[in-house]
Design an enzyme around this catalytic site. Structure first.
Site, short mmCIF file in Angstrom:
data_model
loop_
_atom_site.label_atom_id
_atom_site.label_comp_id
_atom_site.label_asym_id
_atom_site.label_seq_id
_atom_site.Cartn_x
_atom_site.Cartn_y
_atom_site.Cartn_z
N LYS A 228 0.83 -1.21 0.00
CA LYS A 228 0.00 0.00 0.00
C LYS A 228 0.87 1.27 0.00
O LYS A 228 0.62 2.19 -0.76
CB LYS A 228 -0.91 0.04 1.23
CG LYS A 228 -1.89 -1.11 1.33
CD LYS A 228 -2.86 -0.91 2.49
CE LYS A 228 -2.21 -0.83 3.86
NZ LYS A 228 -1.55 -2.07 4.31
N ARG B 232 -8.97 1.59 9.30
CA ARG B 232 -8.53 0.26 9.71
C ARG B 232 -9.62 -0.49 10.45
O ARG B 232 -9.44 -1.65 10.79
CB ARG B 232 -7.35 0.38 10.67
CG ARG B 232 -6.01 0.65 9.99
CD ARG B 232 -5.22 -0.60 9.93
NE ARG B 232 -3.84 -0.72 10.24
CZ ARG B 232 -2.78 -0.08 9.80
NH1 ARG B 232 -2.89 0.96 9.07
NH2 ARG B 232 -1.57 -0.44 10.13
N ARG C 186 11.75 -1.23 10.82
CA ARG C 186 10.75 -0.83 11.80
C ARG C 186 10.67 -1.86 12.92
O ARG C 186 10.75 -3.05 12.67
CB ARG C 186 9.38 -0.70 11.12
CG ARG C 186 9.27 0.55 10.30
CD ARG C 186 8.04 0.58 9.43
NE ARG C 186 6.82 0.10 10.07
CZ ARG C 186 5.61 0.14 9.50
NH1 ARG C 186 5.49 0.67 8.29
NH2 ARG C 186 4.56 -0.33 10.11
P1 AMP Z 1 1.32 1.12 9.16
O1 AMP Z 1 2.52 1.94 8.84
O2 AMP Z 1 0.11 1.51 8.34
O3 AMP Z 1 1.59 -0.36 9.11
O4 AMP Z 1 0.92 1.44 10.68
C1 AMP Z 1 1.81 1.17 11.74
C2 AMP Z 1 1.07 1.15 13.07
O5 AMP Z 1 0.46 2.42 13.30
C3 AMP Z 1 -0.09 0.16 13.15
O6 AMP Z 1 0.35 -1.14 13.49
C4 AMP Z 1 -0.93 0.79 14.25
O7 AMP Z 1 -0.35 0.59 15.52
C5 AMP Z 1 -0.82 2.27 13.91
N1 AMP Z 1 -1.85 2.71 12.94
C6 AMP Z 1 -1.65 3.20 11.69
N2 AMP Z 1 -2.80 3.52 11.09
C7 AMP Z 1 -3.78 3.22 11.99
C8 AMP Z 1 -5.20 3.31 11.97
N3 AMP Z 1 -5.86 3.78 10.89
N4 AMP Z 1 -5.87 2.90 13.07
C9 AMP Z 1 -5.23 2.44 14.18
N5 AMP Z 1 -3.91 2.32 14.25
C10 AMP Z 1 -3.17 2.70 13.17
#
Ligand code: AMP
Length: 219
Positions: A16, A90, A162
């Protein structure tokens, strides 16, 4: 016609972020990643950063009200531009909150695109993922390694893994995805808005598909 708003759905590691970055560079979309926004808050040690750090590091979802507050602040500045949402919504309450806020701005979600990917492939991809600390560019040691190990091709920034891209945390994030985010597939299907692309096609073919879907909608 008003600018398009696209939601990218899919498990962690489905591409994504990479696709949203391409849509920003080549199609003029604003790439909005709630994950990047949260990591930035943590890095800058803001009050939001302190509140959310334990969730992000352990791969659990940040509570919906905090997420919606951050998204609202973003929309106050950017609503009306073409936006690609990466990692938001999400949960069903987030999608409903998004629809509400959007209608307040006279906007709507034009299309949700699911980039699907099998679980084992997710784990393989994510353990090989690296990101630049400075410009946020994403690399994959398997598909798109940097020219020089550990260093960003674009800005010479340091590449890092990460904390939530370690295998056990990845498995936990996948479970969270299945339980809390997958229901969004049916949510957008019910609203006649869902398109699907197989993540296995790889970066370039997934992008071609996305471009076709976005272009078809704009005609
Ligand atoms: P990502 O970079 O999209 O994988 O997001 C990393 C982390 O940020 C996730 O594992 C959640 O802890 C938090 N996070 C990101 N976007 C959301 C969202 N829309 N709702 C809740 N937590 C989020």
């Amino acid at each position: 016609m008003s600018a398009m708003n696209i939601v990218l759905l899919g498990p962690p590691g489905s591409g994504k972020g990479t696709q949203a970055e391409l849509m920003q560079d080549r199609l003029g979309f604003v790439h909005y990643s709630t994950g990047d926004v949260f990591r930035d808050h943590i890095k800058r040690k803001t009050s939001v950063g302190f509140e959310i750090e334990e969730y992000v590091v352990s791969g659990r979802l940040v509570p919906d009200p905090v997420v919606l507050e951050v998204v609202n602040a973003f929309l106050a500045e950017h609503a009306g531009k073409p936006i690609v949402f990466d990692g938001f919504p999400r949960t069903i309450p987030q999608a409903e909150g998004m629809d509400q806020v959007f209608s307040g701005h006279g906007l709507k979600v034009d299309m949700a695109v699911l980039i699907d990917l099998a679980e084992d492939e997710v784990v393989e991809r994510l353990t090989a993922r690296r990101q630049c600390r400075k410009c946020r560019k994403i690399y994959n040691l398997r598909f798109s390694p940097p020219r020089q190990e550990g260093i960003c091709d674009e800005c010479k920034g340091e590449l890092f893994q990460r904390d939530d891209d370690k295998e056990q945390t990845i498995r936990d994030r996948l479970k969270v995805y299945q339980e809390q985010t997958e229901p969004l597939i049916a949510y957008y299907e019910d609203h006649w808005k869902l398109e699907r692309i197989a993540g296995e096609l790889g970066r370039d073919r997934v992008y071609e598909e996305l471009k076709r879907l976005v272009g078809a909608e704009q005609e």
